[in-house]
Design a protein around this motif. Structure first.
Motif, PDB file in Angstrom:
ATOM      1  N   CYS A   1       0.824  -1.213   0.000  1.00 34.37           N
ATOM      2  CA  CYS A   1       0.000   0.000   0.000  1.00 34.37           C
ATOM      3  C   CYS A   1       0.855   1.258   0.000  1.00 34.37           C
ATOM      4  CB  CYS A   1      -0.917   0.001   1.218  1.00 34.37           C
ATOM      5  SG  CYS A   1      -2.204  -1.275   1.176  1.00 34.37           S
ATOM      6  N   VAL A   2       1.879   1.294   0.840  1.00 32.72           N
ATOM      7  CA  VAL A   2       2.687   2.512   0.981  1.00 32.72           C
ATOM      8  C   VAL A   2       3.388   2.885  -0.323  1.00 32.72           C
ATOM      9  CG1 VAL A   2       4.656   3.542   2.177  1.00 32.72           C
ATOM     10  CG2 VAL A   2       2.953   2.241   3.469  1.00 32.72           C
ATOM     11  N   PRO A   3       4.052   1.943  -1.017  1.00 33.07           N
ATOM     12  CA  PRO A   3       4.670   2.321  -2.302  1.00 33.07           C
ATOM     13  C   PRO A   3       3.663   2.847  -3.316  1.00 33.07           C
ATOM     14  CG  PRO A   3       5.558   0.233  -1.536  1.00 33.07           C
ATOM     15  CD  PRO A   3       4.394   0.550  -0.649  1.00 33.07           C
ATOM     16  N   LEU A   4       2.449   2.284  -3.329  1.00 34.18           N
ATOM     17  CA  LEU A   4       1.429   2.761  -4.256  1.00 34.18           C
ATOM     18  C   LEU A   4       1.049   4.203  -3.946  1.00 34.18           C
ATOM     19  CD1 LEU A   4      -0.941  -0.341  -4.572  1.00 34.18           C
ATOM     20  CD2 LEU A   4       0.652   0.546  -6.286  1.00 34.18           C
ATOM     21  N   ILE A   6       2.917   6.465  -2.428  1.00 38.17           N
ATOM     22  CA  ILE A   6       4.036   7.383  -2.686  1.00 38.17           C
ATOM     23  C   ILE A   6       4.254   7.585  -4.175  1.00 38.17           C
ATOM     24  CG2 ILE A   6       6.529   7.675  -2.428  1.00 38.17           C
ATOM     25  CD1 ILE A   6       6.308   6.217   0.249  1.00 38.17           C
ATOM     26  N   TRP A   7       4.258   6.507  -4.957  1.00 38.03           N
ATOM     27  CA  TRP A   7       4.674   6.625  -6.371  1.00 38.03           C
ATOM     28  C   TRP A   7       3.512   6.750  -7.360  1.00 38.03           C
ATOM     29  CZ3 TRP A   7       7.962   2.267  -4.313  1.00 38.03           C
ATOM     30  CH2 TRP A   7       9.181   2.769  -3.836  1.00 38.03           C
ATOM     31  N   GLY A  10       0.815   9.657  -4.961  1.00 34.86           N
ATOM     32  CA  GLY A  10       1.565  10.814  -4.475  1.00 34.86           C
ATOM     33  C   GLY A  10       1.629  11.989  -5.429  1.00 34.86           C
ATOM     34  N   ALA A  34       0.670   8.248   3.194  1.00 36.45           N
ATOM     35  CA  ALA A  34       1.360   6.957   3.209  1.00 36.45           C
ATOM     36  C   ALA A  34       1.276   6.290   4.575  1.00 36.45           C
ATOM     37  CB  ALA A  34       2.822   7.142   2.800  1.00 36.45           C
TER      38      ALA A  34
END
Length: 259
Positions: A1-4, A6-7, A10, A34
């Motif tokens: 979830c967090v990479p999605l 951010i990138w 975001g 995030a």
């Protein structure tokens, strides 16, 4: 979830990089999003678990067994929440004062966070009244305009005040927001990075036409700004002579307020 977050999400999270202040706010919003997504995801996972595991058959409702003497759960909860809250507080405080000019918010008449020494910011006074904004440029003879124009890549210092009731000056895309309070000088700093138009809104309920207290401003090249302000000085020369001397606050008489 967090990479999605951010990138992927975001880059779509406002405000965007129109100024130094909006860049800082964008980064903070991405960080908070995030961090929030895993928390929300865990809550929904727990909801699904609770609905599945603790589902009761039949019409009779029976309480489940109570949790007694579970210090590990309590301590874990306190440690996680305290770490999250204190960590975000430290991160926000560091970000606020590390930018050399706050986060684009009003800091009152005596700001603690100011631009770097020698930046020589352009002073612009923002005057709110029911239900419009006017902008005064004291370094250009105190000329007052109905539109806001700013030079790119130069520090700006806003002196925000009001002639009547409480307003709030909000240049959304530039990441600037400062309350306009009668009799008060509220200082905010800005360094615009990109040319283009931006919205100016009132973010404080100020009367029946509050929703219509909107306008647009422009960030232009320094050369275009010099031409624009020279034209306004010439255009409003006669009116400028009738304005009161420049001051951080004004107490206008009823005749001028009505005009």
């Amino acid at each position: 979830c967090v990479p999605l977050v951010i990138w992927v999400a975001g880059p779509q999270i406002p405000p965007f990089g129109r100024s130094l202040q909006s860049e800082d706010q964008h980064v903070v919003n991405v960080v908070l999003s995030a961090l929030a997504v895993p928390v929300v995801a865990l809550i929904w996972v727990y909801f699904g678990y609770a609905i599945t595991v603790f589902r009761q058959e039949g019409s009779e409702v029976v309480d489940g067994p109570p949790l007694i003497a579970a210090p590990r759960i309590q301590i874990l909860w306190l440690v996680v929440t305290a770490t999250a809250v204190l960590g975000l507080a430290a991160y926000g405080t560091w970000g606020l004062y590390n930018s050399s000019a706050g986060a684009g918010g009003g800091q009152g008449p005596s700001p603690l966070s100011t631009p770097p020494a020698g930046s020589h910011p352009l002073e612009v006074q923002v005057i709110g009244q029911q239900w419009l904004w006017t902008f005064r440029y004291p370094s250009f003879g105190g000329v007052e305009t109905a539109t806001l124009e700013l030079p790119a890549n130069r520090w700006i210092v806003f002196h925000v005040t009001s002639l009547d009731v409480d307003h709030s000056f909000w240049a959304y895309e530039l990441g600037v927001k400062a309350d306009a309070i009668p009799g008060s000088d509220n200082v905010a700093y800005l360094q615009p990075k990109q040319t283009g138009t931006f919205q100016v809104r009132c973010a404080e309920l100020c009367g029946i036409w509050h929703g219509h207290m909107n306008s647009f401003g422009k960030v232009v090249s320094p050369t275009n700004f010099a031409s624009w302000i020279a034209a306004r000085q010439s255009q409003y020369a006669a009116i400028t002579k009738t304005l009161p001397p420049y001051s951080h606050v004004y107490y206008p008489d009823p005749i001028r307020r009505a005009g």
